[in-house]
Design a protein around this motif. Structure first.
Motif, PDB file in Angstrom:
ATOM      1  N   LEU A  61       0.839  -1.204   0.000  1.00  0.00           N
ATOM      2  CA  LEU A  61       0.000   0.000   0.000  1.00  0.00           C
ATOM      3  C   LEU A  61       0.874   1.254   0.000  1.00  0.00           C
ATOM      4  O   LEU A  61       0.626   2.201  -0.757  1.00  0.00           O
ATOM      5  CB  LEU A  61      -0.911  -0.025   1.229  1.00  0.00           C
ATOM      6  N   GLU A  62       1.920   1.243   0.813  1.00  0.00           N
ATOM      7  CA  GLU A  62       2.834   2.377   0.888  1.00  0.00           C
ATOM      8  C   GLU A  62       3.488   2.647  -0.463  1.00  0.00           C
ATOM      9  O   GLU A  62       3.624   3.799  -0.885  1.00  0.00           O
ATOM     10  CB  GLU A  62       3.904   2.086   1.947  1.00  0.00           C
ATOM     11  N   HIS A  63       3.864   1.583  -1.173  1.00  0.00           N
ATOM     12  CA  HIS A  63       4.470   1.756  -2.500  1.00  0.00           C
ATOM     13  C   HIS A  63       3.482   2.411  -3.472  1.00  0.00           C
ATOM     14  O   HIS A  63       3.839   3.331  -4.201  1.00  0.00           O
ATOM     15  CB  HIS A  63       4.954   0.428  -3.070  1.00  0.00           C
ATOM     16  N   GLU A  64       2.241   1.935  -3.478  1.00  0.00           N
ATOM     17  CA  GLU A  64       1.233   2.501  -4.384  1.00  0.00           C
ATOM     18  C   GLU A  64       1.027   3.992  -4.108  1.00  0.00           C
ATOM     19  O   GLU A  64       0.963   4.803  -5.044  1.00  0.00           O
ATOM     20  CB  GLU A  64      -0.098   1.760  -4.219  1.00  0.00           C
ATOM     21  N   VAL A  65       0.941   4.346  -2.842  1.00  0.00           N
ATOM     22  CA  VAL A  65       0.725   5.740  -2.461  1.00  0.00           C
ATOM     23  C   VAL A  65       1.954   6.584  -2.799  1.00  0.00           C
ATOM     24  O   VAL A  65       1.833   7.697  -3.319  1.00  0.00           O
ATOM     25  CB  VAL A  65       0.352   5.833  -0.959  1.00  0.00           C
TER      26      VAL A  65
END
Length: 175
Positions: A61-65
């Motif tokens: 999720l952190e990568h996508e954001v």
């Protein structure tokens, strides 16, 4: 595609969010914090996501954001402390004005004392922070154009140093 004015990376508690806001104010842009994006998008705290879905889910999720912020934001971006762990995030940082905010253990320990919002640093803080940095420091350095120490500096002084670093030579070049 837009490119950020500056991207701040570094360990939890180094002051990325505070420095990003000061930099944005001084440069007439806006600041974007990817941890705040995650909370806004999911409606859950980082601690809760870690507890309910685990670190691998959070890192994805952190990568996508982070990738979205790096594509969309033209101001100052403060990445979560572990964003550089994801290879895709490191790839997205290539060629961007990335500044590694470096800190000593004592500085971060003093800033985060009693703060339960850092899920990887809840117990045995010093030992966990040193272990985390042994893994992450090379990653921060691999993506950074410049390194700015936060030791003994206020957020405003760090922002001044970041602005100077952004206009100076990249890491590893002769002055």
């Amino acid at each position: 595609m837009t490119s950020p004015l500056a991207v701040l990376v570094g360990p939890p508690g180094v002051g990325k969010t505070s420095v990003a806001r000061i930099l944005a104010d001084r440069t007439g842009t806006t600041a974007r914090d990817t941890d705040e994006d995650i909370v806004r998008i999911t409606g859950r705290s980082v601690v809760r996501i870690f507890a309910e879905q685990g670190e691998p889910h959070f890192r994805s999720l952190e990568h996508e954001v982070a990738a979205a912020a790096l594509r969309e934001h033209s101001g100052v971006v403060a990445l979560g402390g572990g964003a550089v762990v994801h290879p895709g995030t490191r790839a997205a940082l290539r060629g961007l004005p990335v500044v590694f905010l470096d800190a000593a253990l004592g500085d971060v320990r003093d800033r985060l004392r009693g703060n339960g919002s850092r899920p990887l640093l809840r117990e045995n803080f010093s030992e966990q922070w040193l272990e985390l940095m042994s893994v992450r420091r090379p990653l921060y350095l691999s993506v950074a154009r410049s390194v700015v120490s936060t030791h003994g500096r206020t957020p405003g002084q760090v922002a001044d140093a970041v602005l100077a670093a952004l206009t100076g030579p990249p890491v590893g070049t002769a002055s």
